[in-house]
Enzyme design. Structure first.
Site, mmCIF file in Angstrom:
data_model
loop_
_atom_site.group_PDB
_atom_site.id
_atom_site.type_symbol
_atom_site.label_atom_id
_atom_site.label_comp_id
_atom_site.label_asym_id
_atom_site.label_seq_id
_atom_site.Cartn_x
_atom_site.Cartn_y
_atom_site.Cartn_z
ATOM 1 C CE LYS A 198 -105.300 77.243 56.937
ATOM 2 N NZ LYS A 198 -104.413 77.791 57.925
HETATM 3 C C1 PLP Z 1 -103.092 78.495 57.802
HETATM 4 C C2 PLP Z 1 -102.584 79.219 58.975
HETATM 5 C C3 PLP Z 1 -101.914 80.439 58.875
HETATM 6 C C4 PLP Z 1 -101.463 81.049 57.580
HETATM 7 O O1 PLP Z 1 -102.365 81.073 56.578
HETATM 8 P P1 PLP Z 1 -101.906 81.060 55.028
HETATM 9 O O2 PLP Z 1 -103.130 81.554 54.361
HETATM 10 O O3 PLP Z 1 -101.562 79.666 54.681
HETATM 11 O O4 PLP Z 1 -100.771 82.009 54.899
HETATM 12 C C5 PLP Z 1 -101.533 81.090 60.033
HETATM 13 N N1 PLP Z 1 -101.791 80.563 61.225
HETATM 14 C C6 PLP Z 1 -102.410 79.382 61.383
HETATM 15 C C7 PLP Z 1 -102.670 78.865 62.751
HETATM 16 C C8 PLP Z 1 -102.806 78.666 60.257
HETATM 17 O O5 PLP Z 1 -103.383 77.474 60.404
#
Ligand code: PLP
Length: 402
Positions: A198
């Protein structure tokens, strides 16, 4: 006679964001916490309160008065649904092109996901979900997919008409904005992820933002065993605010908070750079008449290069050609809608069958399947950008049949 397939080469750059900028500052911030021996956010021998400080700065960046840091983006979505007051068994409308974590979060909050169409922006078709609303619907969860805001104004209008809550999934859009407002703070609550792919990262982590102090209070207590430390610092547990209720442990560690505060400083210049890269490449290829994914707010995006091809085969050919040229590219979620996952299709939750087989969404399947997203990296050099533009030109002119 068959033409041999081009062999994939190693990508020229890492298609990563905050992690590509990882440096001495992150190491120093983490080390400081280790040396304090105070890794728990609520108390320790010499607490530095790094998570508190991160929450404050993150709320300001996200344009909301309240933020709660938690252990993951999925945890943030679950906490937000619970903070908003989801009743057991209530329905949450989720776009079909998204990460499985959205479904998992709804299930963890004891809700039922209902799958909605996307449009060519690859985000929720802004008004095409209204027919899914029933008397069991509690919320809609627009997902700001791959650095681009979903078209929220029409989503909000439909939601208000039906008295539904709007939970923005901004996991892939930290720092992105929609019509001048930061995503996450536009609906009733927003959820972010700090997993390693992210925009900013501590490996894992998440945050919930909201304008509503009552939602904030419930989120803060839920992630902390119902308020083990958030409401009982002065003595009696659960008396500070609202009815006591049971929670979970979804707390963030001080190491994560310290690292994320450093990463947050890197975010605005990084997004400017990535947005510029996307703009440069598009301008460079303007003569080709390519069909780019239409973004509801391109100005506010976090840098996205996604092409819409004529069909799935053309998309596959383009991915193969780009990969062979060392340019990271792919179709998001390998072109599979979230409810094509076997467990989602059959409604298999940890506590039994949660729902019956959801219907296919052929139009959404087709759109996602013919999209190709080129990975951009925060550490890309100008040479990498030029190479990317050149490779994309060669690949699309080749893929169109010459
Ligand atoms: C990465 C992601 C999540 C969840 O995040 P985590 O930190 O991996 O639990 C939820 N929604 C979307 C669209 C994502 O890309």
């Amino acid at each position: 006679m068959t033409t041999p397939l081009p062999q994939p080469t190693a990508p020229r750059y890492e298609p990563l964001r905050g992690l590509a900028l990882w440096g001495e500052e992150e190491k120093a911030a983490a080390l400081e916490v280790l040396e304090s021996r105070s890794l728990f956010r609520y108390y320790g021998p010499a607490p530095l309160h790094r998570v508190d400080a991160f929450e404050e700065r993150f709320a300001a960046l996200a344009g909301a008065p309240h933020a709660v840091a938690v252990s993951s983006g999925t945890a943030a979505l679950t906490c937000a649904l619970i903070g908003l007051g989801i009743p057991e068994g209530a329905e949450v409308i989720v776009p079909a092109a998204t990460f499985l974590g959205c479904v998992n979060a709804v299930v963890a909050a004891r809700g039922v996901p209902v799958f909605a169409d996307i449009d060519e922006s690859l985000t929720l078709d802004p008004t095409g979900w209204e027919h899914l609303v029933t008397d069991r619907t509690f919320a809609v969860m627009p997902v700001h997919l791959h650095q681009a805001a979903a078209d929220l104004d029409p989503v909000l209008a439909v939601a208000r008409r039906h008295g539904l809550r709007v939970l923005e999934d901004a996991a892939q859009a930290c720092g992105v904005s929609y019509r001048g407002r930061p995503v996450g703070s536009i609906g009733d609550a927003g959820a972010f992820s700090f997993q390693s792919e992210k925009n900013i990262t501590a490996g894992e982590g998440g945050a919930v933002v909201t304008h509503d102090p009552a939602v904030h209070d419930r989120v803060a207590r839920y992630q902390d065993q119902g308020g083990q430390f958030t409401t009982s610092r002065a003595g009696d547990r659960g008396t500070a605010a609202g009815e006591p209720f049971l929670g979970a442990n979804l707390r963030m560690t001080e190491i994560a908070g310290a690292v994320l505060a450093v990463q947050l400083e890197r975010l605005p210049p990084m997004l400017r750079r990535l947005r510029d890269i996307a703009r440069t490449v598009r301008a460079d290829l303007a003569d080709l008449g390519l069909r780019w994914r239409p973004l509801p707010d391109e100005e506010g995006s976090g840098g996205d290069l996604t092409l819409l091809l004529d069909d799935r085969m053309a998309a596959r050919r383009l991915v193969t050609a780009l990969t062979a040229a060392g340019v990271p590219a792919g179709t998001l979620y390998q072109g599979r809608l979230v409810h094509q996952n076997p467990a989602v299709r059959t409604g298999r939750t940890p506590w039994g069958t949660g729902w019956q087989a959801p219907g296919r969404l052929r139009a959404s399947e087709a759109i996602l399947g013919r999209s190709v997203t080129v990975g951009l990296g925060a550490a890309m050099t100008d040479d990498d950008v030029a190479h990317l533009a050149k490779s994309l030109r060669a690949a699309v002119t080749g893929a169109s049949g010459e």
